[in-house]
Design a protein around this motif. Structure first.
Motif, PDB file in Angstrom:
ATOM      1  N   VAL A   4     -10.627  71.133  21.421  1.00  0.00           N
ATOM      2  CA  VAL A   4     -11.750  70.270  21.787  1.00  0.00           C
ATOM      3  C   VAL A   4     -12.818  70.523  20.737  1.00  0.00           C
ATOM      4  N   THR A   5     -13.288  69.456  20.103  1.00  0.00           N
ATOM      5  CA  THR A   5     -14.204  69.586  18.967  1.00  0.00           C
ATOM      6  C   THR A   5     -15.501  68.842  19.241  1.00  0.00           C
ATOM      7  N   THR A   6     -16.602  69.449  18.810  1.00  0.00           N
ATOM      8  CA  THR A   6     -17.900  68.802  18.850  1.00  0.00           C
ATOM      9  C   THR A   6     -18.741  69.351  17.708  1.00  0.00           C
ATOM     10  N   THR A   7     -19.880  68.723  17.455  1.00  0.00           N
ATOM     11  CA  THR A   7     -20.823  69.245  16.475  1.00  0.00           C
ATOM     12  C   THR A   7     -22.148  69.518  17.173  1.00  0.00           C
ATOM     13  N   CYS A   8     -22.882  70.468  16.618  1.00  0.00           N
ATOM     14  CA  CYS A   8     -24.186  70.879  17.145  1.00  0.00           C
ATOM     15  C   CYS A   8     -25.208  70.831  16.013  1.00  0.00           C
ATOM     16  N   PRO A   9     -26.484  70.791  16.358  1.00  0.00           N
ATOM     17  CA  PRO A   9     -27.511  70.691  15.320  1.00  0.00           C
ATOM     18  C   PRO A   9     -27.701  71.967  14.501  1.00  0.00           C
ATOM     19  N   ASP A  10     -27.306  73.116  15.057  1.00  0.00           N
ATOM     20  CA  ASP A  10     -27.522  74.371  14.335  1.00  0.00           C
ATOM     21  C   ASP A  10     -26.604  75.454  14.885  1.00  0.00           C
ATOM     22  N   ARG A  11     -26.592  76.586  14.175  1.00  0.00           N
ATOM     23  CA  ARG A  11     -25.713  77.695  14.542  1.00  0.00           C
ATOM     24  C   ARG A  11     -26.058  78.261  15.917  1.00  0.00           C
ATOM     25  N   ASP A  12     -27.350  78.402  16.217  1.00  0.00           N
ATOM     26  CA  ASP A  12     -27.744  78.980  17.501  1.00  0.00           C
ATOM     27  C   ASP A  12     -27.222  78.159  18.679  1.00  0.00           C
ATOM     28  N   SER A  13     -27.370  76.848  18.619  1.00  0.00           N
ATOM     29  CA  SER A  13     -26.886  76.017  19.729  1.00  0.00           C
ATOM     30  C   SER A  13     -25.359  76.043  19.807  1.00  0.00           C
ATOM     31  N   ALA A  14     -24.684  76.109  18.666  1.00  0.00           N
ATOM     32  CA  ALA A  14     -23.223  76.199  18.655  1.00  0.00           C
ATOM     33  C   ALA A  14     -22.769  77.508  19.299  1.00  0.00           C
ATOM     34  N   VAL A  36     -21.304  71.399   7.958  1.00  0.00           N
ATOM     35  CA  VAL A  36     -20.675  70.080   8.082  1.00  0.00           C
ATOM     36  C   VAL A  36     -21.731  69.025   7.780  1.00  0.00           C
ATOM     37  N   ARG A  37     -21.465  68.145   6.840  1.00  0.00           N
ATOM     38  CA  ARG A  37     -22.388  67.062   6.510  1.00  0.00           C
ATOM     39  C   ARG A  37     -21.938  65.820   7.249  1.00  0.00           C
ATOM     40  N   SER A  38     -22.796  65.268   8.079  1.00  0.00           N
ATOM     41  CA  SER A  38     -22.443  64.110   8.898  1.00  0.00           C
ATOM     42  C   SER A  38     -23.313  62.921   8.534  1.00  0.00           C
ATOM     43  N   LEU A  39     -22.683  61.790   8.310  1.00  0.00           N
ATOM     44  CA  LEU A  39     -23.351  60.511   8.118  1.00  0.00           C
ATOM     45  C   LEU A  39     -22.860  59.603   9.236  1.00  0.00           C
ATOM     46  N   TYR A  40     -23.803  58.933   9.941  1.00  0.00           N
ATOM     47  CA  TYR A  40     -23.399  58.187  11.129  1.00  0.00           C
ATOM     48  C   TYR A  40     -24.443  57.118  11.453  1.00  0.00           C
ATOM     49  N   HIS A  41     -23.981  56.118  12.204  1.00  0.00           N
ATOM     50  CA  HIS A  41     -24.891  55.091  12.697  1.00  0.00           C
ATOM     51  C   HIS A  41     -25.658  55.637  13.884  1.00  0.00           C
ATOM     52  N   TRP A  42     -26.987  55.474  13.888  1.00  0.00           N
ATOM     53  CA  TRP A  42     -27.792  55.899  15.029  1.00  0.00           C
ATOM     54  C   TRP A  42     -29.050  55.044  15.110  1.00  0.00           C
ATOM     55  N   GLN A  43     -29.208  54.362  16.211  1.00  0.00           N
ATOM     56  CA  GLN A  43     -30.375  53.547  16.510  1.00  0.00           C
ATOM     57  C   GLN A  43     -30.700  52.561  15.375  1.00  0.00           C
ATOM     58  N   GLY A  44     -29.653  51.865  14.927  1.00  0.00           N
ATOM     59  CA  GLY A  44     -29.816  50.804  13.947  1.00  0.00           C
ATOM     60  C   GLY A  44     -29.916  51.249  12.502  1.00  0.00           C
ATOM     61  N   ILE A  46     -28.517  54.284   9.322  1.00  0.00           N
ATOM     62  CA  ILE A  46     -27.540  55.289   8.938  1.00  0.00           C
ATOM     63  C   ILE A  46     -28.282  56.614   8.828  1.00  0.00           C
ATOM     64  N   ALA A  47     -27.883  57.564   9.655  1.00  0.00           N
ATOM     65  CA  ALA A  47     -28.500  58.892   9.671  1.00  0.00           C
ATOM     66  C   ALA A  47     -27.625  59.865   8.903  1.00  0.00           C
ATOM     67  N   GLU A  48     -28.226  60.952   8.478  1.00  0.00           N
ATOM     68  CA  GLU A  48     -27.517  61.972   7.717  1.00  0.00           C
ATOM     69  C   GLU A  48     -28.065  63.334   8.132  1.00  0.00           C
ATOM     70  N   ASP A  49     -27.169  64.240   8.516  1.00  0.00           N
ATOM     71  CA  ASP A  49     -27.571  65.568   8.980  1.00  0.00           C
ATOM     72  C   ASP A  49     -26.554  66.612   8.568  1.00  0.00           C
ATOM     73  N   THR A  50     -27.018  67.841   8.476  1.00  0.00           N
ATOM     74  CA  THR A  50     -26.123  68.980   8.371  1.00  0.00           C
ATOM     75  C   THR A  50     -25.939  69.510   9.783  1.00  0.00           C
ATOM     76  N   GLU A  51     -24.693  69.670  10.187  1.00  0.00           N
ATOM     77  CA  GLU A  51     -24.378  70.103  11.538  1.00  0.00           C
ATOM     78  C   GLU A  51     -23.445  71.309  11.497  1.00  0.00           C
ATOM     79  N   VAL A  52     -23.180  71.843  12.666  1.00  0.00           N
ATOM     80  CA  VAL A  52     -22.247  72.943  12.844  1.00  0.00           C
ATOM     81  C   VAL A  52     -21.144  72.455  13.773  1.00  0.00           C
ATOM     82  N   MET A  53     -19.903  72.549  13.325  1.00  0.00           N
ATOM     83  CA  MET A  53     -18.765  72.111  14.131  1.00  0.00           C
ATOM     84  C   MET A  53     -18.252  73.276  14.961  1.00  0.00           C
ATOM     85  N   VAL A  54     -17.885  72.974  16.195  1.00  0.00           N
ATOM     86  CA  VAL A  54     -17.264  73.974  17.054  1.00  0.00           C
ATOM     87  C   VAL A  54     -15.920  73.435  17.518  1.00  0.00           C
ATOM     88  N   ILE A  55     -14.886  74.240  17.322  1.00  0.00           N
ATOM     89  CA  ILE A  55     -13.546  73.899  17.800  1.00  0.00           C
ATOM     90  C   ILE A  55     -13.210  74.889  18.904  1.00  0.00           C
TER      91      ILE A  55
END
Length: 101
Positions: A4-14, A36-44, A46-55
């Motif tokens: 089960v995989t998700t991403t979080c905004p930072d290491r602490d939340s992950a 993890v570098r994420s580019l995605y559609h959000w609220q009309g 294209i957003a771009e963030d560095t995230e932390v993936m958790v598997i």
């Protein structure tokens, strides 16, 4: 084995999600991957963030409970939570069954 995989905004939340899921025994292991570098559609836009993936490694029997846990505890308003079934060794499958419920 179910990943089960998700991403979080930072290491602490992950780490908080991973430790809480382990305490609830809905996962047997969590792998945290930073940078993890994420580019995605959000609220009309294209957003771009560095995230932390958790598997999360879990069993089929615990998958629904883990997903429900993540939906309730995730810091994002709309967390993307995915899962896939993977083949594994019998020893790993036995370990997952012992550690999750």
């Amino acid at each position: 084995m179910i990943h089960v995989t998700t991403t979080c905004p930072d290491r602490d939340s992950a780490e908080r999600l991973a430790r809480a899921a382990l305490a609830e025994h809905v996962t047997a292991c969590a792998n945290i991957l930073e940078g993890v570098r994420s580019l995605y559609h959000w609220q009309g836009e294209i957003a771009e963030d560095t995230e932390v993936m958790v598997i999360f490694k879990t069993s089929e029997a615990a998958r629904a409970a883990l997903v429900a846990f993540l939906e309730a505890e995730h810091p994002y308003d709309v967390p993307v939570i995915t899962w896939e079934r993977l083949e594994t060794t019998q020893d790993a499958a036995d370990w997952l069954a012992r550690e999750t419920h």
